[in-house]
Design an enzyme around this catalytic site. Structure first.
Site, mmCIF file in Angstrom:
data_model
loop_
_atom_site.group_PDB
_atom_site.id
_atom_site.type_symbol
_atom_site.label_atom_id
_atom_site.label_comp_id
_atom_site.label_asym_id
_atom_site.label_seq_id
_atom_site.Cartn_x
_atom_site.Cartn_y
_atom_site.Cartn_z
ATOM 1 N N LYS A 77 0.767 -1.359 0.120
ATOM 2 C CA LYS A 77 0.054 -0.029 0.113
ATOM 3 C C LYS A 77 0.921 1.257 0.004
ATOM 4 O O LYS A 77 0.372 2.082 -0.522
ATOM 5 C CB LYS A 77 -1.025 -0.115 1.097
ATOM 6 N N GLU A 127 -9.951 7.039 2.914
ATOM 7 C CA GLU A 127 -10.969 5.806 3.357
ATOM 8 C C GLU A 127 -9.930 4.750 4.130
ATOM 9 O O GLU A 127 -8.927 4.577 3.199
ATOM 10 C CB GLU A 127 -11.993 5.111 2.542
ATOM 11 N N SER A 172 1.824 -9.885 -0.774
ATOM 12 C CA SER A 172 1.668 -8.464 -0.787
ATOM 13 C C SER A 172 1.621 -7.550 0.455
ATOM 14 O O SER A 172 2.008 -6.545 0.802
ATOM 15 C CB SER A 172 -0.052 -8.239 -1.027
#
Ligand SMILES: *Cc1c(COP(=O)(O)O)cnc(C)c1O
Length: 393
Positions: free
Chosen positions: A83, A105, A372
């Site tokens: 991210k 968000e 990830s």
């Protein structure tokens, strides 16, 4: 058509959101490709986030599977997942656009933490919208965000989860667009977000491609990634789309896997519809009401999916499989024990797909799974669930 992937994508937003989306699209075309911006971003990714991430061969699992299993180690990045590639990119772009503030968000809190970190690093303030239900469930990420200087707004509307937090953040952006950038967390939402987020995450696939060529002299036979909103998967897949000999497989979360159970698999089990400014595949009832999604992995828990995946699913260029909670938890445990790596439960879905279906991959070939994120955040969930699995074995 602009902002479309086949019939999917678009900008299904109120008129008042068009100016900031257009401003962002212009910045994406003018600022993002400039050598100055790229050099600054490269420096942040390398010296702050920890790129380039390794491509790790799993010797024990490879032996067992009959092909070489490689992991792209996004789990080693700052804040623990891919991210940060996106939040650093968007925060830097926003800064170049003259914005002082970020809104975002978050569901499980991972994107909130990555946004708060990027904002702090670049000297910007930020507000994170989070469903009130999630604020209660994810208290340690709320504390992290606050330590990093973010304001956390609990959203009380609707189901008090991610879907409602996105609606609230979009509403906030309408009122604050002069000074504020909306740092969207995945390769979904209205144009240009699916393309912008893909641009920032494609570093995953580019590095994987060049490292594989360096190590083995050829491209991988297959590349596998989990799909929530779809950002780590599109970042991994995009640089391979033209290489027809490379098999691309995305993995959706089937939830408990019981027939008719709640899941997070809109590509396999949903239908087309509009949500959060995009036409895409959604979990919805026959009246178009969004159905609650569910997965043991909070990061895959979204009732929609980025429009480019809906398109790649339609064309067949990418195959999307299903992995249930128990399979993901087993893969989690397997990777801990055989390779000494704690994967995120999201990434465990991608790994489980390969462990459960080795016949899909060529003997003596090279298969890359995008790891990830890291699993430390999932320790409590894993403790609760693994006891059940062990009892059932
Ligand atoms: C958020 C998250 C995901 C899911 O998001 P995508 O946009 O689908 O990549 C996957 N893995 C980890 C570790 C995450 O934190």
């Amino acid at each position: 058509m602009k902002g479309y992937f086949g019939k999917f994508g678009g900008q299904f937003v109120p008129e008042l959101l068009m100016p900031p989306l257009e401003e962002l699209e212009t910045a994406m075309k003018d600022i993002l490709p400039s050598p100055g911006f790229q050099a600054e971003l490269d420096d942040l990714l390398q010296n702050y986030a920890g790129r380039e991430t390794p491509l790790t061969l799993c010797p024990t699992l490879s032996e067992k599977l009959g092909f070489s299993l490689w992991l792209k180690r996004e789990d080693l990045l700052h804040t623990g997942a891919h991210k940060i590639n996106n939040t650093l990119g968007q925060a830097l772009l926003a800064k170049h656009m003259g914005k002082k503030h970020l809104v975002a968000e978050t569901g499980a809190g991972q994107h909130g933490v990555a946004t708060a970190a990027a904002a702090a690093r670049l000297g910007m303030s930020c507000t994170i919208f989070m469903g009130a239900e999630d604020v209660e469930r994810q208290s340690s990420n709320v504390r992290r965000m606050k330590l990093l200087g973010a304001r956390v707004e609990a959203v009380e509307s609707g189901s008090r989860t991610l879907k409602d937090a996105i609606n609230e953040a979009l509403r906030n952006w309408i009122a604050t667009q002069e000074t504020t950038h909306y740092c969207f967390g995945t390769a979904a939402g209205p144009h240009p977000f699916p393309t912008l987020v893909r641009e920032f995450q494609s570093v995953i696939g580019r590095e994987t491609r060049s490292r594989m060529l360096e190590i083995t002299g050829k491209l991988p036979d297959a590349v596998v990634a989990c799909v929530g909103g779809g950002s780590n998967a599109i970042g991994m897949f995009h640089p391979f789309l033209e290489d027809k000999e490379v098999r691309l497989e995305g993995v959706e979360a089937a939830g408990t896997g019981a027939p008719g159970c709640q899941n997070s698999a809109p590509l396999n089990l949903g239908s087309p519809g509009v949500l959060h400014g995009q036409l895409t595949m959604l979990l919805q009832d026959t009246d178009g009401q969004i159905l609650p999604s569910s997965s043991v992995s909070a990061g895959l828990d979204y009732p929609g999916v980025g429009p480019e995946h809906a398109f790649l699913h339609d064309t067949g260029r990418v195959f999307y499989g299903l992995v249930n909670d128990a399979e993901a938890l087993n893969a989690f445990k397997t990777l801990c024990r055989t390779e000494g790596i704690l994967p995120a439960l999201e990434s465990s879905h991608a790994l489980a797909w390969v462990l459960e279906h080795p016949e899909r991959f060529p003997k003596h070939g090279n298969v890359v799974v995008n790891l990830s994120g890291r699993g430390d955040k999932d320790m409590d969930i894993v403790r609760d669930h693994l006891q059940d699995i062990e009892a059932a074995c």
